[in-house]
Design a protein around this motif. Structure first.
Motif, PDB file in Angstrom:
ATOM      1  N   PHE A 177      11.113  -6.525   1.809  1.00 36.00           N
ATOM      2  CA  PHE A 177       9.572  -5.602   2.167  1.00 36.00           C
ATOM      3  C   PHE A 177       8.322  -6.252   1.798  1.00 36.00           C
ATOM      4  CE2 PHE A 177       6.452  -2.575   0.851  1.00 36.00           C
ATOM      5  CZ  PHE A 177       6.334  -1.750   2.206  1.00 36.00           C
ATOM      6  N   LEU A 178       7.957  -6.941   0.865  1.00 39.98           N
ATOM      7  CA  LEU A 178       6.678  -7.551   0.770  1.00 39.98           C
ATOM      8  C   LEU A 178       6.585  -8.660   1.639  1.00 39.98           C
ATOM      9  CD1 LEU A 178       4.390  -7.698  -1.111  1.00 39.98           C
ATOM     10  CD2 LEU A 178       5.556  -9.387  -2.417  1.00 39.98           C
ATOM     11  N   LEU A 179       7.396  -9.604   2.028  1.00 38.19           N
ATOM     12  CA  LEU A 179       7.371 -10.646   3.142  1.00 38.19           C
ATOM     13  C   LEU A 179       7.168 -10.050   4.451  1.00 38.19           C
ATOM     14  CD1 LEU A 179      10.084 -13.079   1.952  1.00 38.19           C
ATOM     15  CD2 LEU A 179       7.652 -13.246   1.260  1.00 38.19           C
ATOM     16  N   GLN A 180       8.052  -9.177   4.615  1.00 37.89           N
ATOM     17  CA  GLN A 180       7.855  -8.338   5.995  1.00 37.89           C
ATOM     18  C   GLN A 180       6.393  -7.746   5.948  1.00 37.89           C
ATOM     19  OE1 GLN A 180       9.688  -8.979   8.204  1.00 37.89           O
ATOM     20  NE2 GLN A 180       9.089  -7.840  10.129  1.00 37.89           N
ATOM     21  N   PHE A 181       5.938  -6.859   5.048  1.00 35.38           N
ATOM     22  CA  PHE A 181       4.967  -6.329   5.116  1.00 35.38           C
ATOM     23  C   PHE A 181       3.721  -7.390   5.298  1.00 35.38           C
ATOM     24  CE2 PHE A 181       0.884  -4.480   3.405  1.00 35.38           C
ATOM     25  CZ  PHE A 181       0.918  -3.302   3.729  1.00 35.38           C
ATOM     26  N   ILE A 182       3.625  -8.462   4.841  1.00 39.21           N
ATOM     27  CA  ILE A 182       2.608  -9.201   5.073  1.00 39.21           C
ATOM     28  C   ILE A 182       2.791  -9.942   6.468  1.00 39.21           C
ATOM     29  CG2 ILE A 182       1.745 -11.320   4.079  1.00 39.21           C
ATOM     30  CD1 ILE A 182       2.598 -10.781   1.433  1.00 39.21           C
ATOM     31  N   ALA A 183       3.764 -10.066   6.677  1.00 41.19           N
ATOM     32  CA  ALA A 183       4.066 -10.613   7.993  1.00 41.19           C
ATOM     33  C   ALA A 183       3.546  -9.816   9.466  1.00 41.19           C
ATOM     34  CB  ALA A 183       5.340 -11.103   8.421  1.00 41.19           C
ATOM     35  N   ILE A 184       3.781  -8.476   9.237  1.00 42.85           N
ATOM     36  CA  ILE A 184       3.256  -7.592  10.021  1.00 42.85           C
ATOM     37  C   ILE A 184       1.788  -7.291   9.849  1.00 42.85           C
ATOM     38  CG2 ILE A 184       3.486  -5.292  11.010  1.00 42.85           C
ATOM     39  CD1 ILE A 184       6.413  -5.184   9.904  1.00 42.85           C
ATOM     40  N   TRP A 185       1.377  -7.417   8.733  1.00 44.23           N
ATOM     41  CA  TRP A 185      -0.022  -7.285   8.397  1.00 44.23           C
ATOM     42  C   TRP A 185      -0.794  -8.081   9.139  1.00 44.23           C
ATOM     43  CZ3 TRP A 185      -2.774  -2.949   6.232  1.00 44.23           C
ATOM     44  CH2 TRP A 185      -3.929  -3.220   5.917  1.00 44.23           C
ATOM     45  N   ASN A 186      -0.299  -9.535   9.143  1.00 48.04           N
ATOM     46  CA  ASN A 186      -1.114 -10.361   9.632  1.00 48.04           C
ATOM     47  C   ASN A 186      -0.826 -10.928  11.035  1.00 48.04           C
ATOM     48  OD1 ASN A 186      -2.567 -10.982   6.775  1.00 48.04           O
ATOM     49  ND2 ASN A 186      -0.755 -12.322   6.385  1.00 48.04           N
ATOM     50  N   ASN A 187       0.105 -10.155  11.527  1.00 49.99           N
ATOM     51  CA  ASN A 187       0.579 -10.550  12.927  1.00 49.99           C
ATOM     52  C   ASN A 187      -0.778 -10.126  13.890  1.00 49.99           C
ATOM     53  OD1 ASN A 187       1.760 -11.295  15.053  1.00 49.99           O
ATOM     54  ND2 ASN A 187       3.271  -9.721  14.979  1.00 49.99           N
ATOM     55  N   PHE A 188      -0.776 -11.345  14.610  1.00 47.41           N
ATOM     56  CA  PHE A 188      -1.807 -11.068  15.777  1.00 47.41           C
ATOM     57  C   PHE A 188      -1.366 -11.135  17.285  1.00 47.41           C
ATOM     58  CE2 PHE A 188      -4.685 -13.392  18.684  1.00 47.41           C
ATOM     59  CZ  PHE A 188      -5.827 -12.669  18.674  1.00 47.41           C
TER      60      PHE A 188
ATOM     61  N   VAL B 253     -17.921  -8.771  11.029  1.00 50.16           N
ATOM     62  CA  VAL B 253     -16.687  -9.425  10.936  1.00 50.16           C
ATOM     63  C   VAL B 253     -16.076  -9.954   9.440  1.00 50.16           C
ATOM     64  CG1 VAL B 253     -15.141 -11.367  12.101  1.00 50.16           C
ATOM     65  CG2 VAL B 253     -16.749  -9.847  13.546  1.00 50.16           C
ATOM     66  N   ILE B 254     -17.077 -10.644   9.007  1.00 47.71           N
ATOM     67  CA  ILE B 254     -16.860 -11.236   7.662  1.00 47.71           C
ATOM     68  C   ILE B 254     -16.585 -10.152   6.766  1.00 47.71           C
ATOM     69  CG2 ILE B 254     -17.837 -12.694   5.634  1.00 47.71           C
ATOM     70  CD1 ILE B 254     -19.401 -14.044   7.894  1.00 47.71           C
ATOM     71  N   THR B 255     -17.355  -8.953   6.750  1.00 53.07           N
ATOM     72  CA  THR B 255     -17.047  -8.048   5.704  1.00 53.07           C
ATOM     73  C   THR B 255     -15.784  -7.376   6.022  1.00 53.07           C
ATOM     74  OG1 THR B 255     -19.435  -7.630   5.610  1.00 53.07           O
ATOM     75  CG2 THR B 255     -17.816  -5.879   4.731  1.00 53.07           C
ATOM     76  N   GLY B 256     -15.342  -7.003   7.286  1.00 49.78           N
ATOM     77  CA  GLY B 256     -14.085  -6.619   7.595  1.00 49.78           C
ATOM     78  C   GLY B 256     -12.894  -7.381   7.067  1.00 49.78           C
ATOM     79  N   THR B 257     -13.168  -8.713   7.338  1.00 48.67           N
ATOM     80  CA  THR B 257     -11.977  -9.563   6.944  1.00 48.67           C
ATOM     81  C   THR B 257     -11.797  -9.617   5.290  1.00 48.67           C
ATOM     82  OG1 THR B 257     -12.580 -11.180   8.619  1.00 48.67           O
ATOM     83  CG2 THR B 257     -11.221 -12.113   6.888  1.00 48.67           C
ATOM     84  N   LEU B 258     -13.047  -9.482   4.741  1.00 51.28           N
ATOM     85  CA  LEU B 258     -12.709  -9.362   3.297  1.00 51.28           C
ATOM     86  C   LEU B 258     -11.937  -8.041   2.856  1.00 51.28           C
ATOM     87  CD1 LEU B 258     -13.571 -10.400   0.407  1.00 51.28           C
ATOM     88  CD2 LEU B 258     -15.540  -9.100   0.556  1.00 51.28           C
ATOM     89  N   LEU B 259     -12.262  -6.886   3.456  1.00 49.81           N
ATOM     90  CA  LEU B 259     -11.687  -5.643   3.197  1.00 49.81           C
ATOM     91  C   LEU B 259     -10.219  -5.588   3.633  1.00 49.81           C
ATOM     92  CD1 LEU B 259     -14.380  -3.061   4.219  1.00 49.81           C
ATOM     93  CD2 LEU B 259     -13.912  -3.955   1.901  1.00 49.81           C
ATOM     94  N   SER B 260     -10.102  -6.497   4.511  1.00 53.39           N
ATOM     95  CA  SER B 260      -8.414  -6.430   4.871  1.00 53.39           C
ATOM     96  C   SER B 260      -7.601  -7.002   4.138  1.00 53.39           C
ATOM     97  CB  SER B 260      -8.536  -7.169   6.419  1.00 53.39           C
ATOM     98  OG  SER B 260      -8.944  -8.412   6.222  1.00 53.39           O
ATOM     99  N   VAL B 261      -8.156  -7.944   3.197  1.00 55.29           N
ATOM    100  CA  VAL B 261      -7.243  -8.787   2.033  1.00 55.29           C
ATOM    101  C   VAL B 261      -7.036  -7.799   1.170  1.00 55.29           C
ATOM    102  CG1 VAL B 261      -7.214 -10.717   0.722  1.00 55.29           C
ATOM    103  CG2 VAL B 261      -8.447 -10.845   2.912  1.00 55.29           C
ATOM    104  N   LEU B 262      -7.926  -6.765   0.575  1.00 52.93           N
ATOM    105  CA  LEU B 262      -7.630  -5.807  -0.481  1.00 52.93           C
ATOM    106  C   LEU B 262      -6.114  -5.179  -0.658  1.00 52.93           C
ATOM    107  CD1 LEU B 262     -11.368  -4.555  -0.801  1.00 52.93           C
ATOM    108  CD2 LEU B 262     -10.338  -6.207  -1.839  1.00 52.93           C
ATOM    109  N   PRO B 263      -5.842  -4.346   0.685  1.00 53.03           N
ATOM    110  CA  PRO B 263      -4.586  -3.859   0.773  1.00 53.03           C
ATOM    111  C   PRO B 263      -3.529  -4.760   0.137  1.00 53.03           C
ATOM    112  CG  PRO B 263      -5.825  -3.325   2.389  1.00 53.03           C
ATOM    113  CD  PRO B 263      -6.628  -4.316   1.996  1.00 53.03           C
ATOM    114  N   VAL B 264      -3.335  -6.114   0.723  1.00 53.55           N
ATOM    115  CA  VAL B 264      -2.393  -6.956   0.589  1.00 53.55           C
ATOM    116  C   VAL B 264      -2.273  -7.337  -1.232  1.00 53.55           C
ATOM    117  CG1 VAL B 264      -1.181  -9.158   0.995  1.00 53.55           C
ATOM    118  CG2 VAL B 264      -2.474  -7.792   2.745  1.00 53.55           C
ATOM    119  N   ILE B 265      -3.532  -7.627  -1.506  1.00 52.18           N
ATOM    120  CA  ILE B 265      -3.670  -7.492  -3.066  1.00 52.18           C
ATOM    121  C   ILE B 265      -3.332  -6.594  -3.973  1.00 52.18           C
ATOM    122  CG2 ILE B 265      -5.453  -8.135  -4.782  1.00 52.18           C
ATOM    123  CD1 ILE B 265      -6.894  -9.620  -2.853  1.00 52.18           C
ATOM    124  N   ALA B 266      -3.497  -5.366  -3.578  1.00 48.32           N
ATOM    125  CA  ALA B 266      -3.125  -4.185  -4.207  1.00 48.32           C
ATOM    126  C   ALA B 266      -1.586  -3.991  -4.089  1.00 48.32           C
ATOM    127  CB  ALA B 266      -3.644  -3.043  -3.661  1.00 48.32           C
TER     128      ALA B 266
END
Length: 300
Positions: free
Chosen positions: A221-232, A268-281
């Motif tokens: 689940f962790l690997l798949q969550f990160i893959a979908i979260w980062n999918n572009f 854009v930079i601030t949004g990129t920083l905020l997008s990392v926080l859920p993955v860290i949590a």
């Protein structure tokens, strides 16, 4: 007196052993250098994003790159990002969480069912099927994006949530992990005992197989969550409505608009920083279960 024949000679004095000298361990220069360069490659961009997010629009390009700002610029950036187009950034955040959470859970269940069947059932073509699934690991997702779009467009599923979730339910690497874990974590004797007690195959999988495979499914689940979260690429091809964008596509559209308006770069930079926080949590919250998975695998 002289020693007579047959009399044993006195024992020799024991010689003192020289103390053992521990040689210093040699550090492999080439592997250590490669690891340090790899760490810098990952840390330097993250550090730049963290520092740049603290700067206001005027200071972003006028100050040194790695000199942070202490005038609460990040607070203003978050406020401006929240007000941009009526707070669409947080809508993108919710979309990404929905795609990653629902897709991760469904993909983990599909991987668990497929891996369990490949590990615990004998049927014709099982080896060929597993090798075919394993070959799917070698295919990059970018190659499959266009064929998936063409297939889903014929059934009218483009620009929809289902069109983004459906192609990500089948994870070859997750199936491989579940098969290996089911072979070691689910004993055949326990399944036979359940069959003797009258349990069906579906009941055995849901009540026995899933519970014993639980720690391994956390990793899937962790690997798949990160893959979908980062999918572009997949959502970029599938979606055309702004309100359905995930964070990756939304930030890209914001960056594209920033080419004509430089003030959007700080957003854009601030949004990129905020997008990392859920993955860290997510990493921190699932760390205990992940450790149990690693320890269990080592004991097995």
């Amino acid at each position: 007196m002289t020693a007579t024949a047959g009399t044993s000679a006195p024992p020799r004095a024991r010689t003192a052993q020289a103390p053992t000298v521990r040689r210093p361990r040699r550090v492999a220069v080439l592997p250590t250098t490669a690891l340090v360069l790899g760490a810098l490659y990952c840390v330097v961009p993250t550090l730049w994003i963290l520092v740049a997010a603290t700067k206001s629009r005027t200071k972003l390009f006028s100050t040194d790159t790695y000199t942070p700002s202490f005038d609460l610029g990040i607070v203003r950036n978050i406020r401006d990002l929240s007000h941009y187009q009526g707070g669409i950034f947080w809508h993108w955040m919710l979309n990404s969480f929905f795609y990653a959470a629902v897709g991760g859970l469904l993909a983990s269940f599909v991987s668990a069912a497929t891996g369990y069947a490949l590990a615990k059932y004998e049927f014709r073509g099982r080896t060929a099927l597993f090798n075919t699934i394993l070959a799917g690991v070698l295919l990059p997702q970018i190659v499959l994006a266009v064929p998936q779009y063409l297939l889903l467009s014929k059934v009218g599923l483009t620009d929809s949530l289902v069109g983004v979730l459906l192609p990500q339910l089948f994870n070859p690497y997750g199936i491989y992990l579940c098969k290996i874990y089911a072979q070691s974590a689910v004993p055949d004797s326990l399944l036979e005992a359940g069959r003797i007690d009258g349990a069906g195959e579906g009941r055995l999988f849901l009540s026995v197989g899933l519970r014993l495979m639980g720690p391994g499914l956390v990793t899937v689940f962790l690997l798949q969550f990160i893959a979908i979260w980062n999918n572009f690429l997949l959502p970029y091809v599938m979606l055309t409505s702004d309100d359905k964008f995930p964070l990756t596509v939304g930030l890209y559209s914001l960056l594209r608009h920033g080419a004509a308006e430089a003030s959007l770069y700080s957003l854009v930079i601030t949004g990129t920083l905020l997008s990392v926080l859920p993955v860290i949590a997510l990493f921190l919250s699932l760390q205990r279960f992940w450790r149990i998975d690693l320890v269990t695998g080592a004991l097995k």
